[in-house]
Design a protein around this motif. Structure first.
Motif, PDB file in Angstrom:
ATOM      1  N   ILE A  65       8.366  43.506 118.788  1.00 26.47           N
ATOM      2  CA  ILE A  65       9.153  42.275 118.705  1.00 26.47           C
ATOM      3  C   ILE A  65       8.185  41.131 118.432  1.00 26.47           C
ATOM      4  O   ILE A  65       7.300  40.851 119.244  1.00 26.47           O
ATOM      5  CB  ILE A  65       9.915  42.025 120.027  1.00 26.47           C
ATOM      6  N   LYS A  66       8.389  40.464 117.300  1.00 26.29           N
ATOM      7  CA  LYS A  66       7.474  39.380 116.925  1.00 26.29           C
ATOM      8  C   LYS A  66       7.953  38.029 117.425  1.00 26.29           C
ATOM      9  O   LYS A  66       7.159  37.233 117.902  1.00 26.29           O
ATOM     10  CB  LYS A  66       7.285  39.354 115.417  1.00 26.29           C
ATOM     11  N   GLY A  67       9.224  37.755 117.318  1.00 31.10           N
ATOM     12  CA  GLY A  67       9.740  36.460 117.745  1.00 31.10           C
ATOM     13  C   GLY A  67       9.017  35.323 117.044  1.00 31.10           C
ATOM     14  O   GLY A  67       8.661  35.417 115.875  1.00 31.10           O
ATOM     15  N   LYS A  68       8.765  34.250 117.769  1.00 31.66           N
ATOM     16  CA  LYS A  68       8.093  33.072 117.208  1.00 31.66           C
ATOM     17  C   LYS A  68       6.611  33.034 117.564  1.00 31.66           C
ATOM     18  O   LYS A  68       5.966  32.009 117.425  1.00 31.66           O
ATOM     19  CB  LYS A  68       8.780  31.805 117.706  1.00 31.66           C
ATOM     20  N   ARG A  69       6.079  34.145 118.015  1.00 30.08           N
ATOM     21  CA  ARG A  69       4.686  34.177 118.436  1.00 30.08           C
ATOM     22  C   ARG A  69       3.746  34.138 117.235  1.00 30.08           C
ATOM     23  O   ARG A  69       4.084  34.614 116.156  1.00 30.08           O
ATOM     24  CB  ARG A  69       4.434  35.447 119.248  1.00 30.08           C
ATOM     25  N   THR A  70       2.567  33.594 117.459  1.00 33.49           N
ATOM     26  CA  THR A  70       1.587  33.495 116.377  1.00 33.49           C
ATOM     27  C   THR A  70       0.433  34.490 116.521  1.00 33.49           C
ATOM     28  O   THR A  70      -0.359  34.640 115.600  1.00 33.49           O
ATOM     29  CB  THR A  70       0.990  32.071 116.318  1.00 33.49           C
ATOM     30  N   PHE A  71       0.343  35.161 117.671  1.00 32.37           N
ATOM     31  CA  PHE A  71      -0.776  36.076 117.912  1.00 32.37           C
ATOM     32  C   PHE A  71      -0.306  37.467 118.333  1.00 32.37           C
ATOM     33  O   PHE A  71      -0.788  38.471 117.825  1.00 32.37           O
ATOM     34  CB  PHE A  71      -1.710  35.489 118.979  1.00 32.37           C
ATOM     35  N   THR A  72       0.613  37.540 119.270  1.00 30.36           N
ATOM     36  CA  THR A  72       1.019  38.830 119.823  1.00 30.36           C
ATOM     37  C   THR A  72       2.408  39.244 119.355  1.00 30.36           C
ATOM     38  O   THR A  72       3.218  38.423 118.949  1.00 30.36           O
ATOM     39  CB  THR A  72       1.050  38.800 121.368  1.00 30.36           C
ATOM     40  N   SER A  73       2.646  40.540 119.427  1.00 27.40           N
ATOM     41  CA  SER A  73       3.972  41.124 119.326  1.00 27.40           C
ATOM     42  C   SER A  73       4.184  41.926 120.592  1.00 27.40           C
ATOM     43  O   SER A  73       3.224  42.395 121.218  1.00 27.40           O
ATOM     44  CB  SER A  73       4.093  42.038 118.107  1.00 27.40           C
ATOM     45  N   LEU A  74       5.439  42.099 120.981  1.00 24.16           N
ATOM     46  CA  LEU A  74       5.749  42.748 122.246  1.00 24.16           C
ATOM     47  C   LEU A  74       6.323  44.136 122.052  1.00 24.16           C
ATOM     48  O   LEU A  74       7.168  44.350 121.174  1.00 24.16           O
ATOM     49  CB  LEU A  74       6.755  41.908 123.033  1.00 24.16           C
ATOM     50  N   LEU A  75       5.885  45.045 122.895  1.00 14.40           N
ATOM     51  CA  LEU A  75       6.475  46.369 122.991  1.00 14.40           C
ATOM     52  C   LEU A  75       7.138  46.447 124.356  1.00 14.40           C
ATOM     53  O   LEU A  75       6.455  46.536 125.382  1.00 14.40           O
ATOM     54  CB  LEU A  75       5.411  47.463 122.842  1.00 14.40           C
ATOM     55  N   MET A  76       8.462  46.340 124.363  1.00 18.57           N
ATOM     56  CA  MET A  76       9.214  46.384 125.613  1.00 18.57           C
ATOM     57  C   MET A  76       9.243  47.820 126.131  1.00 18.57           C
ATOM     58  O   MET A  76       9.374  48.772 125.352  1.00 18.57           O
ATOM     59  CB  MET A  76      10.642  45.889 125.400  1.00 18.57           C
ATOM     60  N   ILE A  77       9.150  47.967 127.449  1.00 19.91           N
ATOM     61  CA  ILE A  77       9.132  49.275 128.091  1.00 19.91           C
ATOM     62  C   ILE A  77      10.251  49.317 129.127  1.00 19.91           C
ATOM     63  O   ILE A  77      10.309  48.472 130.019  1.00 19.91           O
ATOM     64  CB  ILE A  77       7.782  49.548 128.792  1.00 19.91           C
ATOM     65  N   ASN A  78      11.130  50.296 129.007  1.00 18.79           N
ATOM     66  CA  ASN A  78      12.180  50.478 130.005  1.00 18.79           C
ATOM     67  C   ASN A  78      11.569  51.244 131.180  1.00 18.79           C
ATOM     68  O   ASN A  78      11.161  52.394 131.029  1.00 18.79           O
ATOM     69  CB  ASN A  78      13.354  51.248 129.414  1.00 18.79           C
ATOM     70  N   PRO A  79      11.503  50.627 132.361  1.00 15.90           N
ATOM     71  CA  PRO A  79      10.849  51.288 133.493  1.00 15.90           C
ATOM     72  C   PRO A  79      11.636  52.469 134.052  1.00 15.90           C
ATOM     73  O   PRO A  79      11.128  53.217 134.881  1.00 15.90           O
ATOM     74  CB  PRO A  79      10.727  50.178 134.539  1.00 15.90           C
TER      75      PRO A  79
END
Length: 114
Positions: free
Chosen positions: A79-93
């Motif tokens: 997930i990139k969203g509006k970020r300029t450096f990171t992207s997120l990998l969501m983890i379902n716990p």
């Protein structure tokens, strides 16, 4: 106790176990990663730069891996969203962690550091 330890241990289950598992998965990926408290985040440093960090999403309550230089990586689960450096990998716990998926993304990310 150190702030980095508190980050993991003050969470409720299943998030606590998920974050601890993610920590080990990340450290197992590369022996040169340094796990340190940086900018009040549990970061994993590579070549003295942030490779990734762990955090918990406020809305969903799910942990995620924020991948440094992730905005330059194409992967359907990032997930990139509006970020300029990171992207997120969501983890379902509540589900098994796909180590293969994490390492696939890390392979793309580490190439950006070399």
């Amino acid at each position: 106790m150190k702030p980095i330890d508190n980050f993991y241990l003050d969470k409720n289950e299943p998030v606590k176990s998920c974050l601890l598992a993610l920590k080990q998965i990340i450290l197992n990926y590369n022996i040169d990663f340094e796990h340190r408290w940086y900018y009040k985040l549990p970061c994993f440093m590579f070549q003295n730069q942030i490779f990734c960090y762990l955090w918990v999403d406020k809305k969903s309550g799910f942990p995620y891996i924020a991948v440094g230089k992730g905005v330059k990586i194409e992967h359907p689960d990032l997930i990139k969203g509006k970020r300029t450096f990171t992207s997120l990998l969501m983890i379902n716990p509540n589900e098994d962690i796909s180590v293969e998926k994490v390492y696939e993304i890390f392979d793309k990310a580490i190439a950006l550091y070399n």
